[in-house]
Motif scaffolding. Structure first.
Motif, mmCIF file in Angstrom:
data_model
loop_
_atom_site.group_PDB
_atom_site.id
_atom_site.type_symbol
_atom_site.label_atom_id
_atom_site.label_comp_id
_atom_site.label_asym_id
_atom_site.label_seq_id
_atom_site.Cartn_x
_atom_site.Cartn_y
_atom_site.Cartn_z
ATOM 1 N N LEU A 161 0.834 -1.206 0.000
ATOM 2 C CA LEU A 161 0.000 0.000 0.000
ATOM 3 C C LEU A 161 0.868 1.254 0.000
ATOM 4 O O LEU A 161 0.521 2.259 -0.629
ATOM 5 C CB LEU A 161 -0.917 -0.002 1.229
ATOM 6 C CG LEU A 161 -1.977 -1.118 1.268
ATOM 7 C CD1 LEU A 161 -2.762 -1.050 2.573
ATOM 8 C CD2 LEU A 161 -2.914 -1.027 0.070
ATOM 9 N N ILE A 162 1.977 1.206 0.697
ATOM 10 C CA ILE A 162 2.887 2.357 0.736
ATOM 11 C C ILE A 162 3.597 2.516 -0.608
ATOM 12 O O ILE A 162 3.700 3.619 -1.155
ATOM 13 C CB ILE A 162 3.916 2.180 1.873
ATOM 14 C CG1 ILE A 162 3.217 2.207 3.234
ATOM 15 C CG2 ILE A 162 4.989 3.263 1.809
ATOM 16 C CD1 ILE A 162 4.121 1.838 4.394
ATOM 17 N N THR A 163 4.083 1.403 -1.151
ATOM 18 C CA THR A 163 4.870 1.444 -2.389
ATOM 19 C C THR A 163 4.017 1.743 -3.615
ATOM 20 O O THR A 163 4.366 2.605 -4.436
ATOM 21 C CB THR A 163 5.598 0.098 -2.597
ATOM 22 O OG1 THR A 163 6.435 -0.168 -1.475
ATOM 23 C CG2 THR A 163 6.433 0.127 -3.860
ATOM 24 N N ALA A 164 2.890 1.031 -3.758
ATOM 25 C CA ALA A 164 2.096 1.130 -4.987
ATOM 26 C C ALA A 164 1.081 2.262 -4.962
ATOM 27 O O ALA A 164 0.802 2.872 -5.997
ATOM 28 C CB ALA A 164 1.382 -0.199 -5.248
ATOM 29 N N LEU A 165 0.520 2.538 -3.791
ATOM 30 C CA LEU A 165 -0.553 3.535 -3.720
ATOM 31 C C LEU A 165 -0.131 4.816 -3.016
ATOM 32 O O LEU A 165 -0.916 5.752 -2.906
ATOM 33 C CB LEU A 165 -1.773 2.934 -3.008
ATOM 34 C CG LEU A 165 -2.408 1.706 -3.689
ATOM 35 C CD1 LEU A 165 -3.625 1.227 -2.905
ATOM 36 C CD2 LEU A 165 -2.801 2.030 -5.128
ATOM 37 N N GLY A 166 1.094 4.863 -2.513
ATOM 38 C CA GLY A 166 1.587 6.080 -1.889
ATOM 39 C C GLY A 166 1.012 6.373 -0.523
ATOM 40 O O GLY A 166 1.018 7.522 -0.074
ATOM 41 N N PHE A 167 0.509 5.340 0.174
ATOM 42 C CA PHE A 167 -0.037 5.547 1.510
ATOM 43 C C PHE A 167 1.091 5.905 2.473
ATOM 44 O O PHE A 167 2.230 5.443 2.336
ATOM 45 C CB PHE A 167 -0.728 4.288 2.016
ATOM 46 C CG PHE A 167 -2.068 4.003 1.370
ATOM 47 C CD1 PHE A 167 -2.479 4.670 0.231
ATOM 48 C CD2 PHE A 167 -2.911 3.052 1.914
ATOM 49 C CE1 PHE A 167 -3.694 4.397 -0.369
ATOM 50 C CE2 PHE A 167 -4.134 2.766 1.332
ATOM 51 C CZ PHE A 167 -4.530 3.439 0.190
ATOM 52 N N ALA A 168 0.774 6.710 3.488
ATOM 53 C CA ALA A 168 1.715 6.977 4.575
ATOM 54 C C ALA A 168 1.736 5.776 5.516
ATOM 55 O O ALA A 168 0.841 4.919 5.471
ATOM 56 C CB ALA A 168 1.299 8.238 5.340
ATOM 57 N N ASN A 169 2.750 5.720 6.389
ATOM 58 C CA ASN A 169 2.844 4.613 7.343
ATOM 59 C C ASN A 169 1.565 4.456 8.153
ATOM 60 O O ASN A 169 1.039 3.355 8.319
ATOM 61 C CB ASN A 169 4.028 4.826 8.306
ATOM 62 C CG ASN A 169 5.373 4.517 7.660
ATOM 63 O OD1 ASN A 169 5.448 3.770 6.688
ATOM 64 N ND2 ASN A 169 6.420 5.083 8.199
ATOM 65 N N ALA A 170 1.060 5.585 8.670
ATOM 66 C CA ALA A 170 -0.138 5.541 9.502
ATOM 67 C C ALA A 170 -1.348 5.092 8.697
ATOM 68 O O ALA A 170 -2.204 4.353 9.207
ATOM 69 C CB ALA A 170 -0.385 6.910 10.134
#
Length: 398
Positions: free
Chosen positions: A48-57
């Protein structure tokens, strides 16, 4: 309750009195279908962080929503297992899970995805709770849950090793497609469960805790399970980020997690071989000691060898301790409802870990997270030792 009374009680509750590992394997697959996203949580969070640019939280929130939803579903299962036939119930729940997994491939907004995964968690939690209620009434719950951990760690090893490599090419949707595929496989495998067992292990059951067990034994067992799952998952959900923070190569991190997860099945295999032959207290003493040492070892993650050994050690003890804790809980209630409640408590712990970890990592303070995990696991050890000692003493006296 003497041994003959316990046998009569078990027969009345529909307990399967023969060890059949292939049967344990079938139920392990059914349970894994509603649980697998937890085994690949680090890959999901990283994807989710890598592909969709989500933050850690944000990524931690999605993972926690899925598991908190599963906690609600597991709690619902505690009340419905007495009133449903497990096979038709699982059929309906599995179909819903597949639909939601496929729908998740189309969602890119953190809030909406968290809400959808929360709904998925409720349905998945109900499915796992129903399966747990049947597994707890098998002849050897310790071994049954040991087989479950072997399967989960084996498949989880594949997931954490290969999914992070596939996300850059196929996007985050590959994560949810894998979940849908495993659920479909479980749905088909349900046909192999003997019809006779389906009739004997109906969830139309009564509850009862064997005489001699104090209520605090139940509470201690559940507390130990909650803390153990929370302490482990807080770190496991962000283990890929920890490796990158320690400047390890991404390829090495994936390989290390994959091999550690596979080797970690050795813990569950030991449970299958040992059962309760040596009691619970002594095996848990050794396992928790290794857990604490391995978790503290992540403080030196910048050393690739230490990172690998710490992952292997904690994986082995994770797959070893959980079956014993579920075996203890199942021992306290032959009806299976307490094991279903244990599933709820377990998922609450698994959900709480990533949520707290995500908040702590706003400033990337991984050392603080590691020390918090060590402290929580130490408290779990105390509760587990007290409960195991009581159960071992009462089993010897009977």
């Amino acid at each position: 309750m003497n041994p003959s009374q316990m046998q009569d009680h078990a027969a009345a509750e529909g307990v399967v009195r023969h060890d059949r590992l292939w049967l344990y394997l079938l139920f392990a697959l059914l349970a894994t279908a509603g649980f697998f996203y937890i085994n690949i949580m680090s890959a999901i969070v990283d994807g989710l962080i890598t592909a969709l640019g989500f933050a850690n939280a944000e990524a931690g929130l999605v993972g926690s929503a899925n598991i908190y939803g599963a906690s609600v579903g597991s709690l619902c299962a505690v009340f419905i297992v007495r009133h449903v036939r497990w096979r038709p119930a699982l059929l309906a729940l599995f179909l819903l899970m597949i639909s939601i997994d496929l729908a998740s491939t189309l969602i890119h907004a953190p809030g909406l995805l968290a809400a959808v995964r929360g709904v998925h968690g409720v349905i998945a939690g109900m499915s796992v709770g129903i399966v747990y209620s049947v597994m707890a009434r098998l002849h050897s719950p310790d071994r049954a849950f040991g087989v479950l951990l072997v399967l989960q760690f084996g498949l989880g090893g594949l997931g954490v090793m290969f999914l992070p490599q596939l996300v850059p090419q196929f996007g985050a949707r590959i994560l949810f497609m894998v979940l849908a595929g495993l659920t479909a496989l479980a749905l088909v495998s349900m046909l192999a469960v003997p019809r006779a067992l389906a009739e004997n292990a109906k969830s139309e059951i009564t509850t009862g805790t064997p005489a001699g067990y104090r209520r605090c034994t139940v509470l201690l067992s559940l507390l130990a399970l909650f803390l153990f799952q929370a302490g482990n998952m807080a770190l496991a959900a962000f283990i890929i980020r920890l490796g990158e923070h320690a400047h390890l190569e991404r390829g090495f991190i994936g390989d290390a997690l994959g091999w550690a997860t596979w080797i970690g099945t050795a813990g569950a295999v030991l449970v299958i071989v040992m059962g309760a032959r040596y009691g619970r207290l002594r095996p848990l003493l050794a396992a928790f000691l290794l857990t604490l040492l391995g978790t503290a070892g992540f403080l030196w993650s910048s050393n690739p060898l230490v990172f690998l050994i710490a992952n292997i050690g904690t994986a082995i003890t994770w797959s070893f301790v959980v079956p014993y804790l579920f075996g203890m809980i199942s021992r306290l209630d032959a009806s299976g409802r307490l094991a279903t409640l244990g599933g709820f408590v377990s998922k609450c712990g698994l959900a709480s870990g990533p949520l707290v970890a995500g908040l702590l990592l706003r400033s990337d303070n991984f050392d603080l997270l590691i020390w918090l995990s060590v402290a929580v696991l130490a408290l779990s050890a105390v509760a587990a030792f007290l409960a195991a000692r009581q159960i071992d003493q009462l089993e010897v006296s009977t």
